[in-house]
Design a protein around this motif. Structure first.
Motif, PDB file in Angstrom:
ATOM      1  N   ASP A 100       0.841  -1.194   0.000  1.00 23.10           N
ATOM      2  CA  ASP A 100       0.000   0.000   0.000  1.00 23.10           C
ATOM      3  C   ASP A 100       0.881   1.250   0.000  1.00 23.10           C
ATOM      4  O   ASP A 100       2.037   1.185   0.405  1.00 23.10           O
ATOM      5  CB  ASP A 100      -0.872   0.000   1.259  1.00 23.10           C
ATOM      6  N   ASP A 159       1.606   1.212   9.810  1.00 23.86           N
ATOM      7  CA  ASP A 159       1.803   0.291   8.684  1.00 23.86           C
ATOM      8  C   ASP A 159       3.275  -0.099   8.537  1.00 23.86           C
ATOM      9  O   ASP A 159       3.595  -1.236   8.200  1.00 23.86           O
ATOM     10  CB  ASP A 159       1.294   0.940   7.390  1.00 23.86           C
ATOM     11  N   PRO A 199     -16.115   1.356   1.855  1.00 25.60           N
ATOM     12  CA  PRO A 199     -14.770   0.907   2.205  1.00 25.60           C
ATOM     13  C   PRO A 199     -14.712  -0.601   2.434  1.00 25.60           C
ATOM     14  O   PRO A 199     -15.558  -1.151   3.118  1.00 25.60           O
ATOM     15  CB  PRO A 199     -14.477   1.659   3.514  1.00 25.60           C
ATOM     16  N   VAL A 226     -12.496  -3.090   4.152  1.00 29.06           N
ATOM     17  CA  VAL A 226     -11.372  -3.057   5.092  1.00 29.06           C
ATOM     18  C   VAL A 226     -10.922  -4.463   5.476  1.00 29.06           C
ATOM     19  O   VAL A 226     -11.536  -5.130   6.296  1.00 29.06           O
ATOM     20  CB  VAL A 226     -11.729  -2.254   6.363  1.00 29.06           C
ATOM     21  N   LYS A 249      -7.467  -6.062   6.875  1.00 27.79           N
ATOM     22  CA  LYS A 249      -6.117  -5.744   7.342  1.00 27.79           C
ATOM     23  C   LYS A 249      -5.403  -7.052   7.638  1.00 27.79           C
ATOM     24  O   LYS A 249      -5.612  -7.630   8.702  1.00 27.79           O
ATOM     25  CB  LYS A 249      -6.172  -4.907   8.616  1.00 27.79           C
ATOM     26  N   SER A 293     -12.722  -5.246   9.542  1.00 23.26           N
ATOM     27  CA  SER A 293     -13.239  -4.171  10.381  1.00 23.26           C
ATOM     28  C   SER A 293     -14.535  -3.670   9.765  1.00 23.26           C
ATOM     29  O   SER A 293     -14.612  -3.432   8.565  1.00 23.26           O
ATOM     30  CB  SER A 293     -12.193  -3.060  10.463  1.00 23.26           C
ATOM     31  N   TYR A 294     -15.588  -3.563  10.581  1.00 21.75           N
ATOM     32  CA  TYR A 294     -16.910  -3.243  10.037  1.00 21.75           C
ATOM     33  C   TYR A 294     -17.455  -1.865  10.407  1.00 21.75           C
ATOM     34  O   TYR A 294     -18.444  -1.425   9.843  1.00 21.75           O
ATOM     35  CB  TYR A 294     -17.922  -4.301  10.472  1.00 21.75           C
ATOM     36  N   GLY A 336     -16.434   1.254  10.002  1.00 21.92           N
ATOM     37  CA  GLY A 336     -16.428   2.278   8.951  1.00 21.92           C
ATOM     38  C   GLY A 336     -17.440   1.988   7.866  1.00 21.92           C
ATOM     39  O   GLY A 336     -18.019   2.898   7.272  1.00 21.92           O
ATOM     40  N   TYR A 392     -20.210  -5.983   0.497  1.00 24.67           N
ATOM     41  CA  TYR A 392     -18.905  -5.593   1.049  1.00 24.67           C
ATOM     42  C   TYR A 392     -18.632  -6.355   2.340  1.00 24.67           C
ATOM     43  O   TYR A 392     -17.538  -6.886   2.541  1.00 24.67           O
ATOM     44  CB  TYR A 392     -18.853  -4.080   1.300  1.00 24.67           C
ATOM     45  N   MET A 432     -15.569  -9.173   2.603  1.00 18.41           N
ATOM     46  CA  MET A 432     -14.429  -9.029   3.509  1.00 18.41           C
ATOM     47  C   MET A 432     -14.189 -10.325   4.260  1.00 18.41           C
ATOM     48  O   MET A 432     -13.058 -10.813   4.365  1.00 18.41           O
ATOM     49  CB  MET A 432     -14.689  -7.878   4.497  1.00 18.41           C
TER      50      MET A 432
END
Lengths: 215, 327
Positions: free
Chosen positions: A144, A151, B192, B194, B196, B201-202, B204, B229, B233
């Motif tokens: 990214d 990060d 979004p 997301v 990671k 992550s929900y 947002g 979405y 994810m």
């Protein structure tokens, strides 16, 4: 585009890697395959945008004098990136032979990326190729553009964890060499090391989990 | 040999009884339904549990025609969950244990969801996807414990869908109604996504989806986009976990496994990766007493028990803190 896929090299969860020819150049084809479980419109959107982003990141890394595979061609609609095939050994396989210099060089590479506001997101010894005297970094699938210490800290965390799981007896020594190289190209390296410490204490990483208070 | 298990982590007070061969002989559950348009109020739920406990226990015992004296151990879920609810269940379990001199067996609620799914789906070593109002966890068993491969960094999937449903006023049950609305949608809007690493992550996603509603986009399209979405994810991290762990099957468990759209996606995912896909039966998907009794029996057979005086509730008890001696 004249392409010819010859042999599959790897099938990941998201993409397939093929070896083949682009015109008469031996090349790597990275294809993000459609997912039946995704809504077709979302699927196209995700595959296209991730392909463009990955190619942009690789190109930007190259501009900042990091040795990466040259991009030959990008086909966003088919989620395809054609890039240079790099002759050499996966670093993990030859790491022991010269781990001090390798660790330091990896530090330099990650330092260069971070000072160019790029994070790799999957820093493991399997993602470096030793080609002649050069170390090349590959697979920007989880990379990214980012200037967040969080990060950057994750990159260091991933590398350290990879060292600990693959070369536990020399992990600490290697990481010190890594930091030596890293600090040559990334000035505020001590802030990232602080972040790393914080990340390693977080709950979601099992081994280094902090004790959660119960009552 | 019988173990009686008590579930009371959130909206459900449940009692299950299993025998030593893990046959489920009773599964009686009473669920507190929040006020229209509201989420669970922990105190109200706890009051519901204390009011209904004795009837639920009596009904469960009557299914076998036995009395509490014939039970060999009391299993109780000590967490994770809502404090007031956990304490109500624990108080009842401690009382039964002390009064009738039965061993008290501590059970982790999330582990119980995993074990009931493994048992009812007849899968020895699957990749487990536990999705509910309180948890979103991708896990497999490695060296004595369930290890978390991926999880939510903020709110769970079930909670996200329920909350979104309440905000747009689809009514109870939100999961089914949001999906019905989504099936009428045509457009995928920008939201979004997301992911990671292995985590999702929900929070947002909800904010952005609600903003689209405010901006006047068609509610069906927003619902479709939100669902697509949110599930994408999860599917992405599940697919990565399958490839990474090399497991031969995926098992879906928890209340949100009742989702029709998600089941369809997981089925396709499993087919693409050439692994088996199974879902916990609907009656054991949501919180229930049977899963506590079943896990309690597994633990009891391995001589796991706890002194009632030390049986504190653990609202934040993670699955990777629990040793699993029966595997």
């Amino acid at each position: 585009m004249e392409i010819k896929k010859i042999e599959p090299i790897k099938k990941g969860a998201e993409a397939e890697i093929w070896k083949g020819f682009w015109f008469d150049l031996v090349s790597i084809f990275k294809i993000r395959v459609p997912k039946a479980w995704r809504h077709p419109l979302l699927d196209q959107k995700i595959r296209t945008s991730r392909t463009i982003k990955e190619a942009r990141i690789i190109y930007s890394a190259m501009e900042n004098s990091v040795r990466v595979p040259y991009i030959y061609d990008v086909d966003p609609e088919n989620a395809l990136i054609v890039m240079e095939f790099i002759e050499g050994n996966i670093l993990k396989e030859v790491f022991k032979s010269n781990y001090k210099d390798f660790s330091k060089e990896i530090g330099r590479i990650i330092g260069k990326l971070h000072s160019s506001n790029i994070v790799h997101g999957d820093v493991t010894l399997s993602n470096f190729i030793l080609s002649g005297n050069e170390i090349c970094i590959i697979d920007f699938g989880l990379a990214d553009f980012s200037n967040r210490d969080e990060d950057r800290g994750i990159d260091l965390h991933l590398f350290l964890r990879n060292l600990e799981s693959s070369f536990s007896s020399i992990a600490k020594e290697c990481f010190n060499y890594f930091i030596e190289g890293y600090s040559e190209f990334f000035e505020n390296y001590d802030e990232i090391l602080e972040k790393l410490d914080e990340i390693r204490k977080r709950g979601r990483y099992v081994e280094e989990r902090r004790k959660i208070k119960t009552f | 040999m019988y173990v009686l298990g008590i579930e009371s982590t959130a909206h459900t007070f449940g009692v299950g009884i299993v025998d030593e061969n893990l046959n489920i002989l009773a599964n009686v559950n009473s669920t507190y339904v929040p006020q229209k348009g509201k989420g669970i109020h922990p105190r109200e739920a706890a009051i519901h549990h204390s009011e209904n406990a004795s009837n639920v226990i009596k009904e469960a015992l009557s299914k076998l025609n036995v009395s509490i004296k014939d039970i060999d151990a009391i299993a109780i879920t000590l967490g994770p969950g809502l404090g007031p609810c956990l304490r109500t269940g624990a108080t009842i379990a401690r009382f039964l244990s002390l009064q009738y001199e039965k061993p008290l067996v501590p059970v982790n609620h999330a582990i119980a969801h995993l074990e009931i799914a493994r048992y009812t789906c007849n899968e020895e070593d699957p990749l487990l996807v536990y999705i509910a109002g309180g948890n979103t966890i991708i896990t497999t068993f490695v060296e004595g414990r369930y290890r978390i491969f991926g999880e939510t960094q903020d709110i769970p999937l079930g909670n996200a869908v329920d909350y979104f449903g309440r905000m747009i006023g689809v009514g109870y049950p939100e999961l089914i109604n949001v999906e019905k609305l989504a099936m009428k949608g045509e457009k995928i809007l920008d939201l979004p996504l997301v992911v990671k690493g292995q985590d999702v992550s929900y929070s947002g996603l909800i904010t952005s989806a609600l903003k689209l509603i405010k901006d006047g986009y068609k509610i069906e399209d927003v619902a479709l986009s939100f669902i697509e979405y949110a599930y994408s994810m999860l599917c992405e991290t599940v697919e990565r976990a399958v490839v990474y762990t090399n497991k031969e099957s995926i098992v879906l468990t928890g209340g949100t496994s009742r989702s029709i759209i998600l089941k369809d996606k997981m089925e396709k995912l499993a087919k693409g990766q050439n692994v088996r896909f199974k879902v916990v039966p609907a009656e054991y998907a949501g919180d229930n007493g049977a899963m506590i009794a079943l896990t309690g029996m597994l633990a009891f057979k391995c001589k796991v028990s706890i002194d009632p005086r030390k049986s504190y509730v653990k609202p934040m008890w993670r699955i990777d803190q629990v040793d699993i001696p029966w595997r």
